[in-house]
Design a protein around this motif. Structure first.
Motif, short mmCIF file in Angstrom:
data_model
loop_
_atom_site.label_atom_id
_atom_site.label_comp_id
_atom_site.label_asym_id
_atom_site.label_seq_id
_atom_site.Cartn_x
_atom_site.Cartn_y
_atom_site.Cartn_z
N UNK A 50 38.32 19.66 1.72
CA UNK A 50 38.23 21.10 1.53
C UNK A 50 39.08 21.54 0.35
N UNK A 51 38.50 22.42 -0.47
CA UNK A 51 39.30 23.02 -1.54
C UNK A 51 40.47 23.78 -0.91
N UNK A 52 41.62 23.64 -1.51
CA UNK A 52 42.81 24.28 -0.99
C UNK A 52 43.63 23.39 -0.08
N UNK A 53 43.03 22.27 0.37
CA UNK A 53 43.79 21.35 1.21
C UNK A 53 44.77 20.55 0.35
N UNK A 54 45.76 19.95 1.03
CA UNK A 54 46.81 19.21 0.33
C UNK A 54 46.40 17.75 0.18
N UNK A 55 46.49 17.24 -1.02
CA UNK A 55 46.22 15.84 -1.31
C UNK A 55 47.55 15.15 -1.61
N UNK A 56 47.80 14.06 -0.91
CA UNK A 56 49.02 13.29 -1.17
C UNK A 56 48.80 12.39 -2.38
N UNK A 57 49.67 12.50 -3.37
CA UNK A 57 49.58 11.69 -4.60
C UNK A 57 50.71 10.66 -4.58
N UNK A 70 47.39 6.18 -6.46
CA UNK A 70 46.15 6.71 -5.90
C UNK A 70 46.49 7.93 -5.06
N UNK A 71 45.54 8.34 -4.22
CA UNK A 71 45.72 9.54 -3.41
C UNK A 71 45.26 9.29 -1.99
N UNK A 72 45.65 10.20 -1.12
CA UNK A 72 45.17 10.23 0.26
C UNK A 72 44.78 11.67 0.58
N UNK A 73 43.47 11.92 0.76
CA UNK A 73 42.30 11.02 0.77
C UNK A 73 42.10 10.33 -0.58
N UNK A 74 41.42 9.18 -0.55
CA UNK A 74 41.24 8.43 -1.79
C UNK A 74 40.21 9.07 -2.71
N UNK A 75 40.22 8.63 -3.96
CA UNK A 75 39.28 9.15 -4.95
C UNK A 75 37.84 8.95 -4.48
N UNK A 76 37.02 9.99 -4.69
CA UNK A 76 35.61 9.92 -4.30
C UNK A 76 35.33 10.52 -2.94
N UNK A 77 36.34 10.62 -2.07
CA UNK A 77 36.14 11.25 -0.76
C UNK A 77 36.02 12.76 -0.92
N UNK A 78 35.37 13.40 0.06
CA UNK A 78 35.22 14.85 0.06
C UNK A 78 36.32 15.47 0.91
N UNK A 90 35.09 25.20 0.41
CA UNK A 90 33.99 24.27 0.15
C UNK A 90 34.52 22.85 -0.01
N UNK A 91 33.66 21.89 0.27
CA UNK A 91 34.02 20.49 0.08
C UNK A 91 33.96 20.13 -1.40
N UNK A 92 34.92 19.38 -1.85
CA UNK A 92 34.94 18.91 -3.23
C UNK A 92 35.38 17.46 -3.25
#
Length: 626
Positions: free
Chosen positions: A413-420, A403-411, A360-362
Motif C-alpha cells: 500500500x502507498x503510504x506504508x512503511x518499507x524497511x530499508x 534490499x528492502x522488506x517487502x522485497x523489490x517487486x512485491x506490491x 493503492x497498491x504499488x
C-alpha cells in the motif's frame, strides 16, 4: 554459503538466523521460482547421529502436517556432507520479538495468538505429534498477519512419550512438571508450555525466574503458576481460569489436547473481547389502549437484556396513531436516503483511495546496492515511507543498500512503511585452526567463509600428504584469528616431500621429477670422482617453498676429472709401472714380469703430459738391455 547452489536447485541468497544446531538462509527454489527458507545443519554436528536424527525428525514431523497455522516443510536432503531442510519462507518476526518490543500484550492480542497456535497444535496432536518445544521463539508472526507454529526439531510421536536423556532439551522456562521430574512428555506437556506462554503474554514476564536453570525447574515441579491477574489486574477472569487450567501441575487436571483447549477458548472468547460480541435483537409490540385490535406496530431493536418501554396516550384516537405512523415512515425515508448517499460516498471514496489514492497498491522499486539517500528517494517517490535498518552483509559493501522488506517487486500500500536494510559490511568471525588437519575436515569447519574450490599444493618434508599446511587470505598472506564472513580463503595442502634424485641415473631422475609435477633444467655437466658418468650429482630447488610446476636444476656427472700422464720413457719398466699406478692409471704392457727390471720404456700412450681420466689405462712398450 551465500551464493552456493544446494543440491542443484536452491540458490542461497542471504542468512536469516543462526542457532545452536543449524543456520537458516533465504534461498530461491530455481525449479519452482519461489523464495524458501533453507535450514542447514552446522558442519561440526554432521557426524553426530543424535543431531542428525533430530534434524530429519523435524522434517518428517512437520511434513505430516498440512495446516494454515503450521510452517510448511517442502523438502529435506543431503548435499555432500551438508544436511538441509527446505521450509516455507515467512518474512516477519517471532512472538519473542513482539514481547521484547511491547513487554506484554492486550487480552485481545493474546486471544488472537492463542487461537492460531492452538489451531496448529490441535492439528499436530490429531496427527499423533507432540511438539515438546513450545516457546515464543517458535511462534512466527508474518508481515501479512499470518501466525504459524514452527521448529518441530524436538517433536516426537505421542506414543513415544519418554524423553530419556533428552528431557531438558526444551527451553527450561516452559517445561512441564512431569518433564522435569519423570522425563515424560505428551500432548498435555504442550498445553502446559502454552499456558506459560499465555501467562507471559498477559503479564510481560515468566512465572518462574532464577539464577540457575535448576532453580526454575524446581519451581515448575513444586509450585503452582499464579493467576495472571495477580500481576496484571486488567486480565479478564476467563483468561485467568484458562491459564490456571493449562498450567495445572497434575497433567490429568489439564486439557487432554489442544483441540479441547481451543474449543474452550472459543466458548469464552466473546466475553474476553467485548468489542466482538454480537448484538441481540428484540421486538416490542405497541398497541393502542381501549381495543383488542392492534392499531400500530413498532419494532424496537435493543441489546439482549435491555428493557424497552413504549406508550400510547390514552386520548390518542386512530387518526392520531396513523399520523404518527406516517411521520415515522417519512423520517425513516429521509434517514434511508441519507444512508444511501453516505454509503455511496464511502464506496466512491474507498474505491479512489485503494485504486488511485494513497491506499493503492504499488510495486516496491529495486534499491539493492544503491546508496541510502538514492534508495530513500526512489522509495518515497513510489509513495512509501522508509525506515532504515543496519545489517551485516557478506556480499554488499558497507554503506550500500542490501534490499528492502517487502522485497523489490512485491506490491504494498502507498503510504506504508518499507524497511530499508543498509549494509554494515560482513560480520567478523573467528577462524578455526585447521592447520595439520585433512583437507575435507578443514573445509567442513570453514563453511562461514568462501573457500576456493581449488587448493594450492606445496611440497613439505615435515607434513604428510593431504594435510593442510596453511590458510591464506585474499591477499595470499596467512589468515589471522578473525576474518570477514564469506571472505575468500585458500587452503595450502601438502603433497609430501620433493622426490630425492641425487645419485640416480639421469633418466630415472627425470622420470621421478616428472611424476611429481616438477619441471627440469640442466646445469653444465661436472666431473665427480664419486658419481658415475650420466648420474645426478646435485638437484637444486629454484623456489622455496616448492610447489608442483616449479623447476629443479640437475647437475649430471662426467665421471672422474682428467689428470696429466707422467713421462716414463727411458725408465725401467718396473719403475714406470709404479709411477703410473701412483698417478691413478692402470698400466698395459707385453713383456713378461721376469724381464721388467731389465727392460727400458721406449714408448708410452697417451704421451707424457697429456690429460687422461684417472683410472684409465696407459700403454708402455719396453726393450731389453743386454
Amino acid at each position: 554459503m551465500i551464493g552456493r547452489l544446494v543440491d542443484g536447485r536452491y540458490q542461497v541468497r542471504s542468512r536469516i538466523a543462526r542457532g545452536g544446531m543449524a543456520t537458516v538462509y533465504l534461498a530461491t527454489d530455481l525449479r519452482l521460482e519461489r523464495r524458501v527458507a533453507i535450514k542447514v545443519m552446522h558442519g561440526h554436528l554432521a557426524d553426530d547421529n543424535t543431531f542428525k536424527t533430530r534434524f530429519v525428525q523435524e522434517a518428517r514431523s512437520a511434513a505430516r502436517l498440512a495446516h494454515p497455522n503450521v510452517v510448511n516443510v517442502f523438502d529435506q536432503g543431503q548435499d555432500a556432507d551438508m544436511a538441509y531442510l527446505v521450509m516455507e519462507y515467512l518474512p516477519g518476526i517471532t512472538l519473542r520479538d513482539l514481547l521484547k518490543d511491547y513487554k506484554r500484550l492486550t487480552p485481545e492480542q493474546t486471544v488472537d495468538i492463542l487461537d492460531a497456535v492452538l489451531s496448529g497444535l490441535a492439528a499436530a496432536h490429531k496427527a499423533g505429534i507432540v511438539h515438546r518445544d513450545l516457546k515464543p521463539e517458535n511462534v512466527l508472526l508474518a508481515d501479512d498477519g499470518r501466525i504459524k507454529l514452527g521448529d518441530f526439531g524436538l517433536a516426537r510421536a505421542a506414543s513415544a512419550n519418554t524423553a530419556t536423556g533428552q528431557a531438558l532439551l526444551g527451553t527450561i522456562a516452559y517445561l512441564s512438571p512431569e518433564l522435569v521430574t519423570r522425563g515424560v512428555a505428551d500432548a498435555r506437556s504442550d498445553i502446559y508450555a502454552l499456558g506459560i506462554m499465555a501467562y507471559e503474554m498477559l503479564t510481560g514476564e515468566q512465572p518462574y525466574v532464577g539464577e540457575a536453570p535448576m532453580q526454575i525447574a524446581y519451581q515448575h515441579a513444586n509450585d503452582s503458576v499464579p493467576a495472571p491477574s495477580t500481576r496484571t489486574p486488567s486480565v479478564p477472569p476467563g483468561l485467568d481460569a484458562l491459564v490456571l487450567w493449562a498450567t495445572s501441575r497434575d497433567p490429568d487436571q489439564r486439557p487432554a489436547d489442544a483441540r479441547i483447549m481451543l474449543d474452550r477458548l472459543r466458548e469464552i472468547e466473546p466475553d474476553l473481547t467485548p468489542g466482538r460480541r454480537q448484538t441481540a435483537m428484540h421486538d416490542t409490540l405497541v398497541i393502542g389502549t381501549g381495543t383488542d385490535v392492534p392499531t400500530a406496530e413498532t419494532r424496537v431493536l435493543a441489546p439482549a437484556g435491555a428493557v424497552v418501554a413504549t406508550a400510547v396516550d390514552e386520548g390518542d384516537d386512530d387518526a392520531g396513531v396513523l399520523e404518527q405512523s406516517a411521520n415515522r415512515r417519512r423520517n425513516r425515508g429521509y434517514w434511508l436516503l441519507a444512508l444511501v448517499l453516505l454509503l455511496t460516498g464511502l464506496s466512491v471514496g474507498t474505491g479512489w483511495y485503494f485504486g488511485a489514492g494513497p491506499g493503492a497498491l504499488a510495486s516496491i522499486p529495486a534499491t539493492s546496492e544503491m546508496l541510502p539517500q538514492n534508495a530513500t528517494q526512489a522509495l518515497e517517490e513510489a509513495g512509501f515511507g522508509v525506515e532504515p535498518v543496519d545489517r551485516n552483509d557478506p556480499v554488499v559493501p558497507a554503506g550500500q543498500v542490501i534490499g528492502t522488506d517487502p522485497p523489490a517487486g512485491d506490491l504494498a500500500r502507498r503510504g506504508s512503511i518499507v524497511t530499508m536494510f543498509v549494509s554494515t559490511g560482513p560480520q567478523i568471525l573467528p577462524v578455526p585452526d585447521v592447520v595439520g588437519q585433512p583437507e575435507a575436515d578443514a573445509r567442513a569447519q570453514l563453511t562461514d567463509f568462501s573457500v576456493a574450490e581449488e587448493s594450492r599444493t606445496q611440497f613439505s618434508a615435515d607434513v604428510a600428504e593431504g594435510l593442510v599446511l596453511a590458510v591464506l587470505d585474499a591477499d595470499g598472506a596467512a589468515v589471522g584469528g578473525e576474518y570477514a564472513e564469506l571472505g575468500k580463503l585458500t587452503l595450502v595442502v601438502s603433497v609430501g616431500p620433493v622426490p630425492p634424485v641425487e645419485g640416480l641415473a639421469v633418466g630415472e631422475a627425470q622420470s621421478r621429477l616428472d611424476g611429481a609435477g616438477l619441471k627440469i633444467e640442466f646445469a653444465d655437466p661436472a666431473y665427480d670422482d664419486a658419481v658415475p658418468v650420466d648420474s645426478v650429482i646435485t638437484a637444486e630447488w629454484l623456489d622455496d617453498p616448492m610447489n608442483p610446476g616449479d623447476t629443479v636444476r640437475l647437475t649430471v656427472s662426467k665421471g672422474p676429472a682428467p689428470v696429466e700422464v707422467p713421462n716414463v720413457v727411458g725408465k725401467t719398466m718396473s719403475d714406470a709401472i709404479v709411477e703410473l699406478e701412483a698417478a691413478g692409471f692402470s698400466v698395459a704392457y707385453e713383456l713378461p714380469d721376469l724381464f721388467l727390471p731389465l727392460a727400458t720404456v721406449k714408448e708410452q700412450a697417451p704421451a707424457a703430459s697429456e690429460l687422461a681420466p684417472r683410472g684409465s689405462s696407459v700403454r708402455i712398450v719396453g726393450s731389453l738391455t743386454l
